[in-house]
Design an enzyme around this catalytic site. Sequence first.
Site, PDB file in Angstrom:
ATOM      1  N   ASP A 146      -1.268 -15.356  -9.569  1.00 63.24           N
ATOM      2  CA  ASP A 146      -0.391 -16.518  -9.465  1.00 63.24           C
ATOM      3  C   ASP A 146       0.735 -16.526 -10.495  1.00 63.24           C
ATOM      4  O   ASP A 146       1.055 -17.562 -11.071  1.00 63.24           O
ATOM      5  CB  ASP A 146      -1.213 -17.802  -9.601  1.00 63.24           C
ATOM      6  CG  ASP A 146      -2.077 -17.820 -10.863  1.00 63.24           C
ATOM      7  OD1 ASP A 146      -2.188 -16.768 -11.519  1.00 63.24           O
ATOM      8  OD2 ASP A 146      -2.638 -18.885 -11.185  1.00 63.24           O
TER       9      ASP A 146
ATOM     10  N   ASP B 129       9.757   0.155 -15.561  1.00 64.20           N
ATOM     11  CA  ASP B 129       9.543   1.203 -16.552  1.00 64.20           C
ATOM     12  C   ASP B 129      10.440   0.878 -17.740  1.00 64.20           C
ATOM     13  O   ASP B 129      11.667   1.035 -17.674  1.00 64.20           O
ATOM     14  CB  ASP B 129       9.900   2.566 -15.965  1.00 64.20           C
ATOM     15  CG  ASP B 129       9.634   3.713 -16.939  1.00 64.20           C
ATOM     16  OD1 ASP B 129       9.359   3.432 -18.128  1.00 64.20           O
ATOM     17  OD2 ASP B 129       9.704   4.876 -16.516  1.00 64.20           O
TER      18      ASP B 129
ATOM     19  N   ALA C 269       3.914  -1.332 -25.625  1.00 60.42           N
ATOM     20  CA  ALA C 269       3.954  -0.334 -26.706  1.00 60.42           C
ATOM     21  C   ALA C 269       3.039   0.831 -26.367  1.00 60.42           C
ATOM     22  O   ALA C 269       2.090   0.700 -25.585  1.00 60.42           O
ATOM     23  CB  ALA C 269       3.516  -0.952 -28.031  1.00 60.42           C
TER      24      ALA C 269
ATOM     25  N   THR D 265       0.327   2.538 -28.020  1.00 60.97           N
ATOM     26  CA  THR D 265      -0.517   2.155 -29.160  1.00 60.97           C
ATOM     27  C   THR D 265      -1.609   3.169 -29.494  1.00 60.97           C
ATOM     28  O   THR D 265      -2.340   2.971 -30.470  1.00 60.97           O
ATOM     29  CB  THR D 265      -1.190   0.796 -28.894  1.00 60.97           C
ATOM     30  OG1 THR D 265      -1.966   0.878 -27.694  1.00 60.97           O
ATOM     31  CG2 THR D 265      -0.146  -0.304 -28.748  1.00 60.97           C
TER      32      THR D 265
ATOM     33  N   THR E 146       2.678  -3.878 -36.348  1.00 65.37           N
ATOM     34  CA  THR E 146       1.366  -3.385 -36.762  1.00 65.37           C
ATOM     35  C   THR E 146       1.279  -3.144 -38.264  1.00 65.37           C
ATOM     36  O   THR E 146       2.310  -2.986 -38.939  1.00 65.37           O
ATOM     37  CB  THR E 146       1.086  -2.054 -36.031  1.00 65.37           C
ATOM     38  OG1 THR E 146      -0.113  -1.457 -36.518  1.00 65.37           O
ATOM     39  CG2 THR E 146       2.214  -1.062 -36.261  1.00 65.37           C
ATOM     40  N   ASP E 147       0.064  -3.058 -38.768  1.00 62.84           N
ATOM     41  CA  ASP E 147      -0.135  -2.690 -40.182  1.00 62.84           C
ATOM     42  C   ASP E 147       0.052  -1.186 -40.400  1.00 62.84           C
ATOM     43  O   ASP E 147       0.034  -0.725 -41.542  1.00 62.84           O
ATOM     44  CB  ASP E 147      -1.521  -3.116 -40.657  1.00 62.84           C
ATOM     45  CG  ASP E 147      -2.650  -2.358 -39.978  1.00 62.84           C
ATOM     46  OD1 ASP E 147      -2.494  -1.963 -38.804  1.00 62.84           O
ATOM     47  OD2 ASP E 147      -3.702  -2.155 -40.616  1.00 62.84           O
TER      48      ASP E 147
ATOM     49  N   TYR F 222       2.911   7.117 -34.987  1.00 60.32           N
ATOM     50  CA  TYR F 222       2.882   5.782 -34.392  1.00 60.32           C
ATOM     51  C   TYR F 222       3.483   4.759 -35.352  1.00 60.32           C
ATOM     52  O   TYR F 222       4.337   3.947 -34.963  1.00 60.32           O
ATOM     53  CB  TYR F 222       1.446   5.406 -34.038  1.00 60.32           C
ATOM     54  CG  TYR F 222       1.254   3.950 -33.717  1.00 60.32           C
ATOM     55  CD1 TYR F 222       1.787   3.401 -32.555  1.00 60.32           C
ATOM     56  CD2 TYR F 222       0.535   3.104 -34.565  1.00 60.32           C
ATOM     57  CE1 TYR F 222       1.616   2.056 -32.258  1.00 60.32           C
ATOM     58  CE2 TYR F 222       0.356   1.776 -34.276  1.00 60.32           C
ATOM     59  CZ  TYR F 222       0.905   1.250 -33.121  1.00 60.32           C
ATOM     60  OH  TYR F 222       0.747  -0.081 -32.830  1.00 60.32           O
TER      61      TYR F 222
ATOM     62  N   LYS G  20       6.912   2.326 -34.930  1.00 56.98           N
ATOM     63  CA  LYS G  20       6.875   0.863 -35.039  1.00 56.98           C
ATOM     64  C   LYS G  20       7.792   0.372 -36.153  1.00 56.98           C
ATOM     65  O   LYS G  20       8.422  -0.686 -36.036  1.00 56.98           O
ATOM     66  CB  LYS G  20       5.444   0.389 -35.257  1.00 56.98           C
ATOM     67  CG  LYS G  20       4.485   0.707 -34.118  1.00 56.98           C
ATOM     68  CD  LYS G  20       4.899   0.040 -32.808  1.00 56.98           C
ATOM     69  CE  LYS G  20       4.588  -1.432 -32.786  1.00 56.98           C
ATOM     70  NZ  LYS G  20       4.878  -2.035 -31.450  1.00 56.98           N
TER      71      LYS G  20
END
Length: 304
Positions: free
Chosen positions: A44, A51, A75, A77, A116-117, A139, A143
């Site tokens: 719903d 892409d 992302a 990840t 992110t850390d 990674y 980020k």
Amino acid sequence: MIRKRILVTGANGLLGQRIVKFYKGNNSVMLKCISFSDMSVFDDVDYSQFDLTEKAGIKKAILDFFPDVIINCAAFTDVESAEKNKDYAWKLNVLAVENLIKYANVSDAKLVHISTDHIFDGTAGPYSEGDRVSPVNYYGRTKLAAENAILTSGIDHLIIRTNVVYGKTVDYRADFVTGVFDALSKEQEIKLADDHFNNPTFTDDITFAIDKLIAGKKTGIYNIAGDEVLSRYELGKKIAEYYYLNSDLIIPVSSKELPAKVAYPLKSGLITLKAESEIGYKPHTSEQAFHLIENYLFKHHIKV
């Protein structure tokens, strides 16, 4: 009534699903969901497949809808796969964000970006928003590059840094909590690092924080994370004890003993004092979160 127009990218992901569920029943919000999947996990919602590594797709998604807010949950990840698929990781984590910035500027939309850390080296955590960044894996570098693109763009933005995200989804998406729960429920032994620290974060807490930050017209970087800094081993034990599973199956090891082929920020975690003082952020305790996902976990395990 003028409704706020919110576009959610990565709408079928772990966090994306929680954000979509939060807003889809809100009469003051007009919601648009996009993801790489053929169809939405929800029946719903207004959903389109795009892409996000293709500039034309991002342009169409934004300019067809003209959102007030873009919440970017899309992302790459998988930390280890990012080392092997650097081109694609860069396309999705950086180039897609640069295109979101461009068309957010055209539509005068606020860009809410999930970070992110992993932008930290993990030698002196937990970290505040102003601490020195120095990623130790690809990674993390992607980020950080995305953060820098946003910070230098001049657009209205929120950068939400978080870590070890877990919560309920429609299609039972894998996360750390479900992984430990499933393994122990099957009486499988697991090895968890006792020298890798984070403060695991419940998707409800990130979602509620984002909504408060948007409503408060906040901008900049905010750490949104759980209330306890724990090692992977300590978190696994808490999961086992809460759900009355066999914690003896959890074997503590150093991160060097695990098969990971990429560096991780080991002494990490995020300090949330800024969010606490500005929006009254108060995350669920792990026990409260485990209670909220208990039926979800056991219902899935019965089906397996």
